[in-house]
Structures are given as C-alpha cells and as structure tokens.
Design a protein around this motif. Sequence first.
Motif, PDB file in Angstrom:
ATOM      1  N   PRO A 178       3.377  -2.049  -0.300  1.00 48.90           N
ATOM      2  CA  PRO A 178       3.082  -2.440  -1.681  1.00 48.90           C
ATOM      3  C   PRO A 178       3.119  -1.253  -2.630  1.00 48.90           C
ATOM      4  O   PRO A 178       3.108  -0.089  -2.210  1.00 48.90           O
ATOM      5  CB  PRO A 178       1.675  -3.035  -1.583  1.00 48.90           C
ATOM      6  N   GLY A 221       0.951  -0.302  -5.293  1.00 51.01           N
ATOM      7  CA  GLY A 221      -0.248   0.421  -5.703  1.00 51.01           C
ATOM      8  C   GLY A 221      -0.727   1.410  -4.661  1.00 51.01           C
ATOM      9  O   GLY A 221      -0.505   1.222  -3.460  1.00 51.01           O
ATOM     10  N   ASP A 256      -3.852   2.198  -3.637  1.00 50.49           N
ATOM     11  CA  ASP A 256      -4.839   1.632  -2.720  1.00 50.49           C
ATOM     12  C   ASP A 256      -4.183   0.652  -1.762  1.00 50.49           C
ATOM     13  O   ASP A 256      -4.505   0.621  -0.564  1.00 50.49           O
ATOM     14  CB  ASP A 256      -5.944   0.920  -3.504  1.00 50.49           C
ATOM     15  N   GLU A 257      -3.278  -0.163  -2.282  1.00 51.71           N
ATOM     16  CA  GLU A 257      -2.589  -1.140  -1.444  1.00 51.71           C
ATOM     17  C   GLU A 257      -1.695  -0.463  -0.408  1.00 51.71           C
ATOM     18  O   GLU A 257      -1.582  -0.929   0.728  1.00 51.71           O
ATOM     19  CB  GLU A 257      -1.768  -2.091  -2.314  1.00 51.71           C
ATOM     20  N   ALA A 258      -1.050   0.640  -0.810  1.00 47.74           N
ATOM     21  CA  ALA A 258      -0.195   1.376   0.131  1.00 47.74           C
ATOM     22  C   ALA A 258      -1.028   1.982   1.255  1.00 47.74           C
ATOM     23  O   ALA A 258      -0.626   1.955   2.427  1.00 47.74           O
ATOM     24  CB  ALA A 258       0.576   2.473  -0.600  1.00 47.74           C
ATOM     25  N   ARG A 259      -2.196   2.519   0.908  1.00 45.56           N
ATOM     26  CA  ARG A 259      -3.081   3.051   1.954  1.00 45.56           C
ATOM     27  C   ARG A 259      -3.546   1.935   2.888  1.00 45.56           C
ATOM     28  O   ARG A 259      -3.604   2.116   4.117  1.00 45.56           O
ATOM     29  CB  ARG A 259      -4.280   3.759   1.310  1.00 45.56           C
ATOM     30  N   ALA A 260      -3.863   0.770   2.309  1.00 48.71           N
ATOM     31  CA  ALA A 260      -4.290  -0.359   3.139  1.00 48.71           C
ATOM     32  C   ALA A 260      -3.155  -0.804   4.053  1.00 48.71           C
ATOM     33  O   ALA A 260      -3.386  -1.168   5.220  1.00 48.71           O
ATOM     34  CB  ALA A 260      -4.742  -1.519   2.252  1.00 48.71           C
ATOM     35  N   TRP A 261      -1.910  -0.792   3.540  1.00 52.42           N
ATOM     36  CA  TRP A 261      -0.751  -1.163   4.363  1.00 52.42           C
ATOM     37  C   TRP A 261      -0.600  -0.206   5.542  1.00 52.42           C
ATOM     38  O   TRP A 261      -0.353  -0.634   6.673  1.00 52.42           O
ATOM     39  CB  TRP A 261       0.509  -1.148   3.503  1.00 52.42           C
ATOM     40  N   ARG A 282       3.623   6.260  -2.170  1.00 49.32           N
ATOM     41  CA  ARG A 282       2.904   5.394  -3.104  1.00 49.32           C
ATOM     42  C   ARG A 282       1.390   5.604  -3.027  1.00 49.32           C
ATOM     43  O   ARG A 282       0.674   5.290  -3.981  1.00 49.32           O
ATOM     44  CB  ARG A 282       3.274   3.939  -2.837  1.00 49.32           C
ATOM     45  N   SER A 283       0.925   6.115  -1.893  1.00 50.31           N
ATOM     46  CA  SER A 283      -0.506   6.402  -1.766  1.00 50.31           C
ATOM     47  C   SER A 283      -0.897   7.685  -2.491  1.00 50.31           C
ATOM     48  O   SER A 283      -2.084   7.977  -2.646  1.00 50.31           O
ATOM     49  CB  SER A 283      -0.886   6.529  -0.289  1.00 50.31           C
TER      50      SER A 283
END
Length: 203
Positions: free
Chosen positions: A87, A89, A91-96, A153-154
């Motif tokens: 993803p 964003g 935060d979303e990239a870190r979550a991925w 992205r992160s």
Amino acid sequence: MSSQPDSASPVASPGRPPSAARERLLRTAAALFYRDGVRAVGVDRVVAEAAVTRATFYRHFPGKDDLVVAYLRAADGAVREHAGEPPGGADEARAWLRATTRELGRTVCGAGFRGCPFINAAAEYPDPTSAVRVAVLEHRAWLEGAVRTAFARSGHPDAAGAARHWMALRDGAMVAAYLTDPQVARASLEHGVDDLLAQAPGG
C-alpha cells in the motif's frame, strides 16, 4: 497456496478455463515435487498419480521441465495474489511488511514444511539459463521488488538495502526452519524485520 494457471504452457483457447486434466497434473506434480524433490519424480509417476494418460500429459506439457516451470509459476502466482501490492501510506506499508513476514513465519512452522520450493528447485537446476532457474529468479525479483517498494513507502532511508536484508532473513528462515527449530527461525525472522523497520521514521 492455491494453484494458478500458467499462461506460458499450452492451455485451452483464450476465454476458456484450463482443462481439469491439466489442473490435476499440476496439483499432483506440485505435491510430489515439493515432498520428494523435482529430479526424483518422473513423468510416469506424475501421470500415474494424476490418473491421466501420457498422451494427455504431453498434450498439456511438451516435457517435464515445462511442468516444473508451470509448478513454480503457480506457486509464484499464489504468493503474489496472497500478498497483494504494497500500500501507499507509510503506516500501511509497514503493516504490509509485518503481515507478509508473519505469513512467512506461519509457513515455515506449518506441517509438512520442506523449505522454499524456489530455493529447492534452483538447487536441482544449477544452469542459470534453464527455464526453471529463470522462473525462480523471476519470482525472487518480484518479491524483492515488492519488499523494496514497501520499505521505500515506509520511509526507510535505504529501501534497496533493507529489501536485500529482508530477502536474506527470509532465505535463512526458510532453511533454518527445515533443518532446525522452526519456532526459533520464525522468531529470528520477525525480530530481524522489526529491527529493519525501526530504522524508518515511525517504525
């Protein structure tokens, strides 16, 4: 992982689903190749366990190497579909990245785990120009690229370096989980990725 049709091998006409016999051959080969090794499993065994004729086999796959490539591309397709695109964003990239790593950890701790199918196949096909080796490298290039994008992205200051580090952690976990304690391999992998993400702002 679920099997995906291999568009490079002979299949039904465009717009028509692949034949049931081809899918059965591919599923059978995938199970045998992963469990017993690619070189150890011959066409006769695949044909017998898939309950098809040799003529049916050769109608779908010109030779065994074509079946091996289809097996690897199906595995590649399953990984891509499950992971999805990183993803946008931070935060979303870190979550991925964390979710992808956790899924890998679950894989190495799963019943019947026998290592990475791509590493295993590469070990049996040392010629870098072989179609099998090319399929392995294509998967690895995609995976490292997706991880590099996620690190970028992160906000990681060295996304390319972090992606190479992640791949090394991934490969090490795959081998260590098969040879030693999979729970230790899983924990080491996840801790290593946490260390990489800590280098990014907000990580």
